[in-house]
Design a protein around this motif. Structure first.
Motif, mmCIF file in Angstrom:
data_model
loop_
_atom_site.group_PDB
_atom_site.id
_atom_site.type_symbol
_atom_site.label_atom_id
_atom_site.label_comp_id
_atom_site.label_asym_id
_atom_site.label_seq_id
_atom_site.Cartn_x
_atom_site.Cartn_y
_atom_site.Cartn_z
ATOM 1 N N TRP A 75 -61.477 41.401 -13.702
ATOM 2 C CA TRP A 75 -62.169 40.509 -14.634
ATOM 3 C C TRP A 75 -62.046 41.045 -16.060
ATOM 4 O O TRP A 75 -61.802 40.311 -17.011
ATOM 5 C CB TRP A 75 -63.637 40.390 -14.244
ATOM 6 N N GLN A 76 -62.206 42.358 -16.207
ATOM 7 C CA GLN A 76 -62.070 42.983 -17.520
ATOM 8 C C GLN A 76 -60.628 42.930 -18.004
ATOM 9 O O GLN A 76 -60.365 42.725 -19.190
ATOM 10 C CB GLN A 76 -62.543 44.438 -17.437
ATOM 11 N N GLY A 79 -59.979 39.085 -18.735
ATOM 12 C CA GLY A 79 -60.931 38.431 -19.618
ATOM 13 C C GLY A 79 -61.464 37.125 -19.068
ATOM 14 O O GLY A 79 -61.994 36.296 -19.810
ATOM 15 N N ARG A 80 -61.361 36.960 -17.777
ATOM 16 C CA ARG A 80 -61.818 35.742 -17.103
ATOM 17 C C ARG A 80 -61.960 36.042 -15.618
ATOM 18 O O ARG A 80 -61.588 37.109 -15.141
ATOM 19 C CB ARG A 80 -60.803 34.600 -17.286
ATOM 20 N N LEU A 153 -69.859 42.880 -20.797
ATOM 21 C CA LEU A 153 -68.666 42.056 -20.954
ATOM 22 C C LEU A 153 -69.001 40.570 -20.882
ATOM 23 O O LEU A 153 -68.492 39.757 -21.661
ATOM 24 C CB LEU A 153 -67.641 42.422 -19.878
ATOM 25 N N GLN A 154 -69.868 40.209 -19.947
ATOM 26 C CA GLN A 154 -70.255 38.806 -19.780
ATOM 27 C C GLN A 154 -71.033 38.318 -21.001
ATOM 28 O O GLN A 154 -70.783 37.210 -21.499
ATOM 29 C CB GLN A 154 -71.112 38.672 -18.509
ATOM 30 N N PHE A 158 -66.305 38.469 -22.797
ATOM 31 C CA PHE A 158 -65.048 39.169 -22.540
ATOM 32 C C PHE A 158 -64.125 39.131 -23.759
ATOM 33 O O PHE A 158 -62.933 38.888 -23.656
ATOM 34 C CB PHE A 158 -64.354 38.594 -21.303
ATOM 35 N N SER A 166 -59.308 38.759 -27.006
ATOM 36 C CA SER A 166 -59.639 38.699 -25.584
ATOM 37 C C SER A 166 -58.346 38.610 -24.776
ATOM 38 O O SER A 166 -57.407 37.901 -25.168
ATOM 39 C CB SER A 166 -60.508 37.478 -25.282
ATOM 40 N N THR A 196 -68.683 45.252 -26.456
ATOM 41 C CA THR A 196 -67.298 45.132 -26.041
ATOM 42 C C THR A 196 -66.394 45.278 -27.256
ATOM 43 O O THR A 196 -66.582 44.589 -28.260
ATOM 44 C CB THR A 196 -67.038 43.764 -25.375
#
Length: 213
Positions: A75-76, A79-80, A153-154, A158, A166, A196
Motif C-alpha cells: 500500500w505504501q 500509494g493506493r 499514510l492514510q 499516501f 505520491s 508522510t
C-alpha cells in the motif's frame, strides 16, 4: 542500532529460550529492540531470522502480522490499495496463496487489514501528542507500529506533506513516515508528531539540519 546489533540480540533471545528460532511475540517480551525494526530492516521477520542464522518454523503458516505487514508495504509502495496480482511482484514477499488460505478471498484480506490498521494500539500513547517528554523520558518507541504507519499514510492520503508527490500518480516516488519534531530532539512517535514525506523531501529535510526523523 546497527544490523549486527539487531541480529546479535535475536541470537541472544533464541539462546536464552533454548530454541533455534524466535517468534515475534516472544521477542517483544524479552528483546532489546522493537520487533518492527527488524522486519523493516530485513524485509520480514523470517528474513531477519535467516540473517541471524536462526531457523524458520511453520513457513506455510504465516501469521496475520506478517500478512498485514506485507499489505502495508505494498500500500505504501503503490500509494493506493494493492491489487492481488501485485502480490507476485516486488516489493511483495508473500504470494497470494497464504492470503487465500487464511482469508479465502483477497478482498476479505484487505478488509481485515483495514480493520487491523484503524484499531488503536493497546497500551501505548501513539495516538496522543506528547512531543516533548519531561527530563528525557520516552513514552513511545522510536519506530511507529504497523498500525500507526498506516494511520499516518492514510491521513496524509499516501502523499508527501511537503511536495504532494505520491506513488499513485508518479512512478518511483518512495514514501517515508517521518517525525515532525525529530526523535533526536525529543519528538515522540505519535500520530500528531508523524507525517508522510517522499524520500527526496525527507533527505532534503536532513540536509537543512532539521535532524533525522
Amino acid at each position: 542500532m546497527s544490523d549486527a546489533e539487531l541480529l546479535e540480540d535475536l541470537r541472544r533471545v533464541a539462546s536464552n529460550l533454548g530454541k533455534t528460532t524466535v517468534a515475534q511475540k516472544e521477542y517483544r517480551l524479552v528483546g532489546l529492540y522493537d520487533d518492527s525494526t527488524a522486519t523493516r530492516r530485513f524485509g520480514s521477520w523470517n528474513e531477519a531470522l535467516k540473517a541471524a542464522g536462526l531457523s524458520i518454523s511453520n513457513v506455510l503458516d504465516i501469521g496475520d502480522e506478517d500478512l498485514y505487514e506485507n499489505i502495508l508495504t505494498l500500500w505504501q509502495h503503490y500509494g493506493r490499495q494493492p491489487r492481488r496480482r501485485e502480490l507476485a511482484l516486488q516489493p511483495s514477499r508473500i504470494s497470494q496463496s497464504p492470503y487465500l488460505r487464511r482469508f479465502q478471498t483477497w478482498n476479505a484480506a484487505l478488509e481485515s487489514f483495514v480493520s487491523y490498521g484503524n484499531a488503536n494500539d493497546s497500551g501505548d500513547l501513539q495516538t496522543t501528542d506528547f512531543s516533548l517528554p519531561s527530563k528525557g523520558a520516552r513514552r513511545t518507541s522510536r519506530d511507529p507500529s504497523h498500525r500507526l504507519r498506516f494511520q499516518v499514510l492514510q491521513r496524509d492520503r499516501f502523499a508527501c506533506c511537503s511536495c504532494g508527490a505520491s506513488p499513485a500518480t508518479k512512478a518511483g516516488v518512495e514514501l517515508h513516515v517521518d517525525h515532525v519534531t525529530p526523535w533526536s530532539k525529543g519528538g515522540e512517535t505519535t500520530l500528531a508528531n508523524l507525517q508522510t514525506l517522499c524520500s527526496k523531501c525527507n533527505l532534503g529535510k536532513g540536509a537543512y539540519g532539521e535532524g533525522e526523523g
